[in-house]
Design an enzyme around this catalytic site. Structure first.
Site, PDB file in Angstrom:
ATOM      1  N   LEU A 290     -10.302 -10.091  -4.338  1.00  0.00           N
ATOM      2  CA  LEU A 290      -8.992 -10.726  -4.231  1.00  0.00           C
ATOM      3  C   LEU A 290      -8.736 -11.132  -2.787  1.00  0.00           C
ATOM      4  O   LEU A 290      -8.669 -10.294  -1.893  1.00  0.00           O
ATOM      5  CB  LEU A 290      -7.903  -9.754  -4.696  1.00  0.00           C
ATOM      6  CG  LEU A 290      -6.450 -10.218  -4.516  1.00  0.00           C
ATOM      7  CD1 LEU A 290      -6.178 -11.460  -5.354  1.00  0.00           C
ATOM      8  CD2 LEU A 290      -5.489  -9.096  -4.883  1.00  0.00           C
TER       9      LEU A 290
ATOM     10  N   HIS B 297      -6.308   0.003   4.523  1.00  0.00           N
ATOM     11  CA  HIS B 297      -6.111  -0.907   5.647  1.00  0.00           C
ATOM     12  C   HIS B 297      -4.698  -1.476   5.588  1.00  0.00           C
ATOM     13  O   HIS B 297      -4.139  -1.692   4.509  1.00  0.00           O
ATOM     14  CB  HIS B 297      -7.151  -2.028   5.553  1.00  0.00           C
ATOM     15  CG  HIS B 297      -7.256  -2.894   6.766  1.00  0.00           C
ATOM     16  ND1 HIS B 297      -6.351  -3.892   7.040  1.00  0.00           N
ATOM     17  CD2 HIS B 297      -8.176  -2.913   7.771  1.00  0.00           C
ATOM     18  CE1 HIS B 297      -6.695  -4.494   8.160  1.00  0.00           C
ATOM     19  NE2 HIS B 297      -7.793  -3.924   8.635  1.00  0.00           N
TER      20      HIS B 297
END
Length: 342
Positions: A127, A231
């Protein structure tokens, strides 16, 4: 209008751009021409298979295209069943207890054990939405349409779906978790290891990765601190998946320690809440809510966000939406509300 469709050979340059812009740690989209072209060819084969009774080696890769300009603005994928040919590795977080009744000492210690527990499950992957288009809920569409695809073509996928979340790394692509493994076992930097895995060269993982459980307490504090963390750029994607019912079950990436989340496909919110009804083409009032809508054709799959009017066991969409979806009066579409998951 932005339309999600199967990737095509002419999308190679755009896919390469996405690979470059995705940066470090995006294992499923390495900057490698041969691999990217093979992924496109593999996806074309998957979409061309009309009869699929169970998940296999199929890899479905989609792009989001701006139909006004022809520009590809992002990509998104689904692996039907991971680990059937190449081993699919994770660490599983467990516990061992060291207890001495005589000394009145009790220590419960976390461990990391190398495993292949997710072999055969489906994976939401790859994605990426380019920066200028991260608005108007485009990212939500690019992720959630995959759940409509899985709901519509249920036999093509496992009962369980997972998504690997990118773990913590710095602006240079260095992972604190990998730093410990690199020093003690691998003697290669994170970006090289991540790249090799991305292009399918995984033999080194089995050859060099420690086989016995690792005591988390023996890792340096900076490595311990990022276990199961994502992240910064991945937090919105994780929140969206959590709102759909995905949860972490203690599995993490072997390189950056990012969490893997899972859900029963039948219980994913967008799968459970989606509807499948025939189309009527007509005018839709401006106050109607927006939906993620897809057609029911594998080879000519299309998905968009649009307003629609559901009434009397049918849905009304306007002519522009019908053309984008490549549907006619009486054809079926599957849809789910765009704002139903946060």
């Amino acid at each position: 209008m932005l339309v999600v469709r199967p990737i095509a050979p002419q999308d190679y340059a755009a896919l390469y751009t996405c690979a470059v812009e995705s940066g470090y740690g995006f294992t499923s989209l390495p900057v490698d021409e041969d691999l990217l072209r093979r992924r496109i060819a593999r996806a074309q084969e998957a979409f061309a298979r009309e009869q699929v009774s169970e998940p296999g080696e199929e890899g479905y890769l989609f792009v989001m295209e701006d139909t006004d300009t022809g520009e590809v603005v992002g990509c998104s994928g689904i692996e039907a069943a991971v680990g059937l040919t190449d081993a699919f590795y994770h660490y599983h977080i467990g516990k061992v207890v060291h207890h001495s009744k005589e000394l009145d000492i009790y220590n419960a210690l976390e461990t990391l054990t190398l495993c292949n527990d997710y072999t055969g499950v489906s994976e939401l992957c790859t994605l990426f939405l380019r920066e200028p288009f991260r608005k108007n809920m485009n990212g939500r569409v690019l992720s959630r349409f995959r759940m409509l695809f899985m709901a519509e073509f249920r036999n093509r996928f496992s009962d369980i779906a997972i998504a690997e979340m990118r773990g913590v790394s710095d602006e240079n692509g260095e992972s604190p978790f990998w730093g410990w493994l690199q020093k003690n076992f691998f003697s290669m930097d994170f970006t090289q290891a991540d790249y090799l895995t991305g292009i399918g060269e995984k033999t080194f993982v089995y050859e060099l990765m420690p086989k016995l459980p690792i005591y988390v307490q023996l890792l340096p504090p900076e490595a311990q601190a990022v276990i199961g963390k994502v992240h910064e750029n991945t937090r919105p994607a994780l929140r969206m998946l959590q709102s759909e019912g995905f949860r972490s079950r203690g599995y993490i990436d072997i390189f950056d320690a990012g969490p893997t989340v899972e859900a029963d496909v039948a219980n994913i919110k967008s799968v459970r809440d989606s509807k499948r009804l025939p189309v009527t083409i007509g005018k839709v009032a401006d106050d109607k809510p927006r939906f993620i809508v897809c057609n029911t054709n594998v080879a000519e799959f299309r998905a968009i966000q649009t307003q629609l009017d559901e009434q009397h066991e049918q849905v009304i969409i306007d002519a522009e939406a019908a053309a984008a979806l490549r549907v006619q009066e009486g054809d079926y579409v599957r849809f789910v509300t765009l704002t139903g998951a946060n």
